[in-house]
Design an enzyme around this catalytic site. Structure first.
Site, short mmCIF file in Angstrom:
data_model
loop_
_atom_site.label_atom_id
_atom_site.label_comp_id
_atom_site.label_asym_id
_atom_site.label_seq_id
_atom_site.Cartn_x
_atom_site.Cartn_y
_atom_site.Cartn_z
N ASN A 82 40.09 20.62 33.95
CA ASN A 82 40.18 21.81 33.03
C ASN A 82 40.16 21.36 31.90
O ASN A 82 40.55 22.00 30.62
CB ASN A 82 40.80 22.73 33.42
CG ASN A 82 40.31 23.40 34.52
OD1 ASN A 82 39.64 23.45 35.43
ND2 ASN A 82 41.42 23.79 35.77
N ARG A 83 39.98 20.09 31.51
CA ARG A 83 40.38 19.74 29.85
C ARG A 83 41.53 19.17 29.60
O ARG A 83 42.21 19.41 28.90
CB ARG A 83 40.15 20.24 29.55
CG ARG A 83 38.21 20.49 28.81
CD ARG A 83 37.60 18.89 29.17
NE ARG A 83 35.82 18.97 28.86
CZ ARG A 83 34.93 19.09 30.14
NH1 ARG A 83 35.81 18.20 31.16
NH2 ARG A 83 34.00 18.08 29.83
N LEU A 84 42.31 19.34 30.74
CA LEU A 84 44.40 19.24 30.07
C LEU A 84 44.08 17.80 30.77
O LEU A 84 45.40 17.48 31.65
CB LEU A 84 44.90 20.08 31.36
CG LEU A 84 44.48 21.88 31.13
CD1 LEU A 84 45.13 22.40 32.17
CD2 LEU A 84 44.99 22.16 29.99
N ARG A 117 30.95 16.82 32.52
CA ARG A 117 31.33 16.95 33.77
C ARG A 117 33.01 17.16 33.48
O ARG A 117 33.32 16.92 32.82
CB ARG A 117 31.31 15.56 34.33
CG ARG A 117 31.53 14.19 33.35
CD ARG A 117 31.38 13.05 33.83
NE ARG A 117 31.96 11.84 33.91
CZ ARG A 117 32.06 11.12 34.33
NH1 ARG A 117 30.85 10.50 33.11
NH2 ARG A 117 33.56 10.22 34.79
#
Ligand SMILES: Cc1cc2nc3c(=O)[nH]c(=O)nc-3n(C[C@H](O)[C@H](O)[C@H](O)COP(=O)(O)O)c2cc1C
Length: 215
Positions: free
Chosen positions: A192-194, A11
């Protein structure tokens, strides 16, 4: 479940953000704020934390335990001192605690040193536990191999009858650990996994240094 079904579970994290300025200068204040929020939004088991200990051979192990207080700069939990974790902490007091709160997409990692709570503190908490939990703590040889469930159920019934009408005292092999942290990391999931990660490190003078870590 098939491998591609497992790898397809993901997610996006979009619920919040963290900056060095937006978090408190004191990690305990920040933790308190996040725990309050986790409780307010009815996170499942908001006080559950993963407790990691290390064996004398250097092998790590983890299990879930409930946080029972944050007092005088220490995180408190209760357990059986002769359990696997209890024995590992007796040999090596270095410990890690991890909270994950899925609803707000947050986690907190804590590293530090554990020491036993005073007998008086453990007595006070033990006395606040429900009657049947107190009996259970007295008879369960936590983490030992047992033949089956029936022996434990019989031991529970025998102890309940033996102590009928009497005060159920804390056994010596059960009590609290208080964890003094040296490092606390607050993680907020981002797009965005940042992700945002703010690390607090305890300095020699007792103050905390704040730094941002790469996601
Ligand atoms: C949600 C949850 C809360 C738990 N809380 C405790 C706790 O507060 N104290 C405890 O000793 N074990 C607790 N347990 C059980 C531990 O995870 C573990 O099985 C037990 O302490 C034995 O661990 P050990 O053999 O590594 O010492 C809890 C388990 C779960 C899933």
């Amino acid at each position: 479940m098939k491998q591609n079904e497992i790898s397809g579970i993901r997610r996006e994290y979009t619920k919040g953000k963290l900056t060095k300025c937006s978090v408190s200068d004191n990690p305990f204040t920040q933790f308190d704020e996040w725990l309050d929020e986790a409780v307010a939004i009815e996170e499942e088991e908001p006080t559950a934390m993963i407790v990691a200990t290390v064996s004398p051979e250097g092998h790590p192990s983890t299990r879930t335990v409930l946080l029972k207080g944050v007092e005088d700069g220490k995180f408190i939990f209760y357990t059986n001192y002769e359990s696997r974790k209890g024995q590992q902490l007796a040999a090596n007091p270095y410990i890690s605690l991890s909270f994950v709160w899925h609803k707000p997409e947050r986690q907190v990692h804590i590293e530090g040193k554990a020491e036993k709570c005073s007998p008086e503190e453990s007595d006070a908490y033990f006395a606040s536990r429900p009657y049947k939990s107190r009996i259970g703590a007295r008879i369960s040889p936590q983490s030992k191999v047992i033949d089956g469930r029936i022996g434990i159920i019989r031991a529970f019934a025998r102890e309940a009858i033996r102590l009928a009408g009497q005060e159920v005292k804390r056994p010596d092999n059960w009590g609290g650990f208080a964890v003094t942290p040296t490092r606390m990391e607050f993680w907020q999931g981002r797009e965005n996994r940042l992700h945002d990660r703010i690390l607090y490190t305890r300095l020699a003078d007792g103050n905390w240094k704040k730094e941002r870590l790469a996601p």
